[in-house]
Design an enzyme around this catalytic site. Structure first.
Site, PDB file in Angstrom:
ATOM      1  N   CYS A 137      -6.803 -36.120  21.129  1.00  0.00           N
ATOM      2  CA  CYS A 137      -6.779 -36.677  22.494  1.00  0.00           C
ATOM      3  C   CYS A 137      -6.919 -38.195  22.509  1.00  0.00           C
ATOM      4  CB  CYS A 137      -7.899 -36.065  23.328  1.00  0.00           C
ATOM      5  SG  CYS A 137      -7.777 -34.282  23.400  1.00  0.00           S
TER       6      CYS A 137
ATOM      7  N   HIS B 184      -7.708 -40.312  29.711  1.00  0.00           N
ATOM      8  CA  HIS B 184      -7.074 -39.143  29.082  1.00  0.00           C
ATOM      9  C   HIS B 184      -7.327 -37.956  30.002  1.00  0.00           C
ATOM     10  CE1 HIS B 184      -6.341 -35.712  26.694  1.00  0.00           C
ATOM     11  NE2 HIS B 184      -7.626 -35.443  26.506  1.00  0.00           N
TER      12      HIS B 184
ATOM     13  N   ASN C 213      -3.618 -30.638  30.061  1.00  0.00           N
ATOM     14  CA  ASN C 213      -4.046 -31.605  29.052  1.00  0.00           C
ATOM     15  C   ASN C 213      -2.968 -31.678  27.964  1.00  0.00           C
ATOM     16  OD1 ASN C 213      -5.193 -32.887  26.836  1.00  0.00           O
ATOM     17  ND2 ASN C 213      -7.188 -31.892  27.044  1.00  0.00           N
TER      18      ASN C 213
HETATM   19  O1  UT7 Z   1      -9.218 -33.135  25.752  1.00  0.00           O
HETATM   20  C1  UT7 Z   1     -10.237 -32.999  24.843  1.00  0.00           C
HETATM   21  C2  UT7 Z   1     -11.534 -32.939  25.502  1.00  0.00           C
HETATM   22  N1  UT7 Z   1     -11.656 -31.696  26.213  1.00  0.00           N
HETATM   23  C3  UT7 Z   1     -12.549 -31.605  27.160  1.00  0.00           C
HETATM   24  O2  UT7 Z   1     -13.211 -32.557  27.453  1.00  0.00           O
HETATM   25  C4  UT7 Z   1     -12.751 -30.267  27.819  1.00  0.00           C
HETATM   26  C5  UT7 Z   1     -14.218 -30.040  28.079  1.00  0.00           C
HETATM   27  N2  UT7 Z   1     -14.580 -28.738  28.573  1.00  0.00           N
HETATM   28  C6  UT7 Z   1     -14.102 -28.195  29.728  1.00  0.00           C
HETATM   29  O3  UT7 Z   1     -13.253 -28.767  30.364  1.00  0.00           O
HETATM   30  C7  UT7 Z   1     -14.715 -26.913  30.227  1.00  0.00           C
HETATM   31  O4  UT7 Z   1     -15.812 -26.566  29.427  1.00  0.00           O
HETATM   32  C8  UT7 Z   1     -13.720 -25.736  30.284  1.00  0.00           C
HETATM   33  C9  UT7 Z   1     -12.734 -25.945  31.407  1.00  0.00           C
HETATM   34  C10 UT7 Z   1     -13.001 -25.577  28.966  1.00  0.00           C
HETATM   35  C11 UT7 Z   1     -14.457 -24.421  30.536  1.00  0.00           C
HETATM   36  O5  UT7 Z   1     -15.198 -24.508  31.741  1.00  0.00           O
HETATM   37  P1  UT7 Z   1     -16.736 -24.089  31.758  1.00  0.00           P
HETATM   38  O6  UT7 Z   1     -17.198 -24.280  33.125  1.00  0.00           O
HETATM   39  O7  UT7 Z   1     -17.447 -24.840  30.688  1.00  0.00           O
HETATM   40  O8  UT7 Z   1     -16.651 -22.545  31.445  1.00  0.00           O
HETATM   41  P2  UT7 Z   1     -17.319 -21.733  30.241  1.00  0.00           P
HETATM   42  O9  UT7 Z   1     -16.604 -21.966  28.976  1.00  0.00           O
HETATM   43  O10 UT7 Z   1     -18.804 -21.929  30.256  1.00  0.00           O
HETATM   44  O11 UT7 Z   1     -17.038 -20.252  30.704  1.00  0.00           O
HETATM   45  C12 UT7 Z   1     -17.629 -19.710  31.922  1.00  0.00           C
HETATM   46  C13 UT7 Z   1     -17.111 -18.304  32.118  1.00  0.00           C
HETATM   47  C14 UT7 Z   1     -17.253 -17.416  30.884  1.00  0.00           C
HETATM   48  O12 UT7 Z   1     -17.552 -16.119  31.320  1.00  0.00           O
HETATM   49  P3  UT7 Z   1     -19.073 -15.571  31.327  1.00  0.00           P
HETATM   50  O13 UT7 Z   1     -19.526 -15.656  29.888  1.00  0.00           O
HETATM   51  O14 UT7 Z   1     -19.852 -16.497  32.232  1.00  0.00           O
HETATM   52  O15 UT7 Z   1     -18.941 -14.176  31.847  1.00  0.00           O
HETATM   53  C15 UT7 Z   1     -15.894 -17.414  30.271  1.00  0.00           C
HETATM   54  O16 UT7 Z   1     -15.612 -16.266  29.508  1.00  0.00           O
HETATM   55  O17 UT7 Z   1     -15.710 -18.333  32.411  1.00  0.00           O
HETATM   56  C16 UT7 Z   1     -15.011 -17.467  31.497  1.00  0.00           C
HETATM   57  N3  UT7 Z   1     -13.690 -18.051  31.260  1.00  0.00           N
HETATM   58  C17 UT7 Z   1     -12.626 -17.823  32.064  1.00  0.00           C
HETATM   59  N4  UT7 Z   1     -12.494 -17.069  33.172  1.00  0.00           N
HETATM   60  C18 UT7 Z   1     -11.295 -17.061  33.752  1.00  0.00           C
HETATM   61  C19 UT7 Z   1     -13.311 -18.911  30.275  1.00  0.00           C
HETATM   62  N5  UT7 Z   1     -12.018 -19.243  30.432  1.00  0.00           N
HETATM   63  C20 UT7 Z   1     -11.577 -18.576  31.515  1.00  0.00           C
HETATM   64  C21 UT7 Z   1     -10.334 -18.518  32.181  1.00  0.00           C
HETATM   65  N6  UT7 Z   1     -10.234 -17.751  33.293  1.00  0.00           N
HETATM   66  N7  UT7 Z   1      -9.263 -19.207  31.756  1.00  0.00           N
END
Ligand code: UT7
Length: 335
Positions: free
Chosen positions: A114, A262, A292
């Protein structure tokens, strides 16, 4: 010592639009979840057999070269940033040299994910400032979609990434008050595996074993991200590296005309916007439309912002990136 400037910009994205609704048909996800957590509404995916990382980069490069008002044979050096190269080796830099049919200039590949575009323009900036080269072509291009796990198992990563390319020509600038004022680069390899694609690296296995295993359940062939950990580090490092760049040039957040972050996550951009007290007009976001695109995200966003008249002569333009490595960086530019 010369100065360097961005003399021409271009971008290319494949035509095929994939909406959140489309993704919800192949994995357990929803438009609501994706928009709420990331701001993304749709992204582009290359249809198999059409574009490659290199071909998209070449299309973006042709536009940037034309807008720079130079001939392709005026390019002295090529720098290509990507995490999704056409081949394991050689990198796409030489493929651009071949496909643009330009002289046998040097071609360098940058592997900084990135942050790749910021790293690449930093390298170009040094070459131009030292007088070694007059025009350096910098390309950031990614073809993520062919390598994503498009099942519920991969939903935490696969909904985020999109395909596309952006390019810039970095050229000599005689006016010392204009152009790229400074660039700032960092890394923290301690967190290398927190956002990574482990296979088919040579680190732990013989290639013959990889071929023999041929295991479709092997997740190491798909990108992995510890999302929350990456998010927390991103907001800190984005803020730090923007401030570092401003301070180096004796500038303050109030001097920023436009910030092009980014496009990692709209929530990260909004956090940074609030931290620096910037208005909606001062931060350019297009993650809603493209997701992204890692090394391509800044040059696509910068090109769009410029095309929309949001980057004007005399403006203070700040580029900032954070991603896998971890690596992060910023560029402070007087347009
Ligand atoms: O470009 C390089 C740098 N990248 C970044 O900076 C990205 C940084 N991180 C993020 O943007 C976020 O962490 C994400 C968008 C990737 C994820 O969001 P989050 O709020 O951190 O969600 P999470 O990973 O904590 O997941 C929350 C819940 C989980 O379910 P449970 O365990 O609470 O039941 C996941 O399994 O959401 C679930 N989940 C989804 N649900 C529906 C994960 N992905 C999905 C999805 N659709 N696509």
């Amino acid at each position: 010592m010369y100065n360097s400037k961005i003399a021409g910009l271009g971008y290319y994205v494949p035509e095929n639009v994939v909406t959140n609704h489309d993704l919800s048909k192949v994995m357990d996800t929803s438009d609501e979840w994706i928009q709420e957590r990331t701001g993304i509404k749709e992204r582009r995916h290359v249809i198999k057999g059409t574009d490659t990382t290199t071909s998209m980069g070449v299309k973006a490069a042709k536009i940037a070269i034309e807008r720079a008002g130079i001939d392709k044979n005026d390019i002295d050096f090529i720098i290509f940033a990507t995490l999704s190269p056409d081949y394991y080796f050689p990198g796409p830099g030489v493929l651009v040299q071949r496909d643009l049919e330009i002289d046998t200039v040097g071609a360098l590949d940058v592997r900084n994910q990135c942050s790749g575009f910021v790293y690449a323009i930093s390298v170009a900036d040094q070459y131009v400032k030292s007088g070694m080269y007059q025009n350096v072509l910098v390309v950031g291009s990614e073809l993520h979609s062919h390598g994503l796990d498009m099942t519920t198992r991969g939903r935490g990563v696969s909904v985020i990434f999109g395909d596309g390319a952006g390019a810039a020509v970095i050229s000599r600038e005689e006016d010392s008050t204009k152009g790229i004022l400074s660039t700032h680069l960092h890394s923290e390899g301690q967190h290398a595996e927190e956002l990574s694609l482990i296979a088919p690296g040579m680190g732990k296995r013989w290639v013959l074993d990889i071929l023999k295993d041929n295991d479709p359940e092997d997740e190491s062939y798909f990108p992995y991200m510890n999302g929350q950990f990456v998010f927390k580090n991103a907001v800190v490092r984005f803020s730090e590296v923007i401030m570092e760049g401003l301070q180096k040039n004796k500038l303050a957040p109030t001097d920023i005309d436009i910030l092009i972050p980014h496009q990692a996550n709209l929530r990260i951009s909004q956090f940074v916007q609030k931290k620096f007290g910037l208005s909606d007009d001062q931060v350019y976001n297009n993650i809603m439309s493209y997701g992204n695109t890692t090394a391509a995200s800044i040059p696509i966003a910068l090109t769009e912002a410029w095309e929309e008249g949001k980057v004007k002569e005399g403006d203070l333009v700040v580029l900032a990136a954070f991603g896998s490595g971890f690596t992060w960086g910023s560029a402070i530019i007087r347009w």
